[in-house]
Scaffold this motif. Sequence first.
Motif, PDB file in Angstrom:
ATOM      1  N   GLY A 256      92.974  43.332  -5.584  1.00 21.31           N
ATOM      2  CA  GLY A 256      94.307  43.234  -5.164  1.00 21.31           C
ATOM      3  C   GLY A 256      95.327  43.239  -6.229  1.00 21.31           C
ATOM      4  O   GLY A 256      95.355  44.590  -6.828  1.00 21.31           O
TER       5      GLY A 256
ATOM      6  N   THR B 283      97.874  39.334  -1.362  1.00 25.30           N
ATOM      7  CA  THR B 283      96.907  40.252  -2.254  1.00 25.30           C
ATOM      8  C   THR B 283      97.143  41.695  -1.948  1.00 25.30           C
ATOM      9  O   THR B 283      96.156  42.711  -2.636  1.00 25.30           O
ATOM     10  CB  THR B 283      95.482  39.857  -2.148  1.00 25.30           C
TER      11      THR B 283
ATOM     12  N   GLY C   3      93.766  43.200  -0.056  1.00 28.05           N
ATOM     13  CA  GLY C   3      92.746  42.364  -0.555  1.00 28.05           C
ATOM     14  C   GLY C   3      91.330  42.535  -0.575  1.00 28.05           C
ATOM     15  O   GLY C   3      90.361  41.923  -1.327  1.00 28.05           O
TER      16      GLY C   3
END
Length: 329
Positions: free
Chosen positions: A76, A120, A137
């Motif tokens: 992230g 993220t 993410g």
Amino acid sequence: MNIRTRVSALAAVITAATLLSGCQEEQVVTGTPSANASSGQRSDSSTSSGATSGDATPGADGTDAGRREHLTDKGGYVVQGSKVTFVYNNGVRYVLDVGAPVGDRTTIRNGTGTLTLKDTTATWVDLRSRSTSTVDGQGAGTVIDKTGAIVVAPDGSTTCANGQGLQFVGSDGSKGQASKNGAFFVDADGKKTSYGSPTAGGRAAGRFTVCNIDKQVSVDLYSDVLFDFDKATLTPAGELVVASAASTIRDDVRGKAVNVVGHTDSTGSADYNASLGLRRANAVATKLRTQVPGIRLEVSTAGETQPAASNATEAGRAKNRRVTISYAR
């Protein structure tokens, strides 16, 4: 990485490499990638040594250091002041300095480009070179600048184009030579190392990453293999792992400055973690000097300040406990 994913990655890298011809030398917003990755199972809690815990606790997001982590167990991004660090699942870190505190903004524009932040996921678009760097993410995405391009898949497989040509690296490192790219492992008895895939009962001990666009080689050594819980003395397996890493880089580091940096998770106080990171980095440095006579080392600690994954879970914290050896190729 399957054939379709590899073809897509190759197409993306070729496209990115083409874009590089438009890049200029002047940089207003800079990006500096470096490799950091790790694995393990135990937490470096400082409470067992009597140090004060409270500045950071298991699951803390780094706000105690003015740092906001938008990370999963795979990657992230991290915000600290004016800097945003893209964190990839293969260990690459890419830092952008936008020149002013990011704060709670989700879109930052300046004369160089546009940075967009969501949960993220982070995206940087360079308006001059028309290149794009992204991370999500899953720790997957691209990194592109004047020196090369990297495509990281969700499983950690990596394709890159730089001055050394195109390279493909599988998620376990088996597609690259240990001296170039790849993962390495220690067996169940802690007496042998292997490259590309573990032996029965073995576990990951580290990773070599040269698929970086700033011409850096990085070797990440996992603290949970190197050291016992909350200690800074190399275990027998740790001695073996450092010796194995030293044999791989020995011919490559002659005449070069080699950085050894200790990293921890966020459990315990920031000061304690900085101290633990330095003690562990020094332990690795001491072993390296016996294995590579004359090696020129610069030893330091990042403590908890450069996470490779979320500190909210044990799996993420384990990835943050590492000692990184790096140098310019």
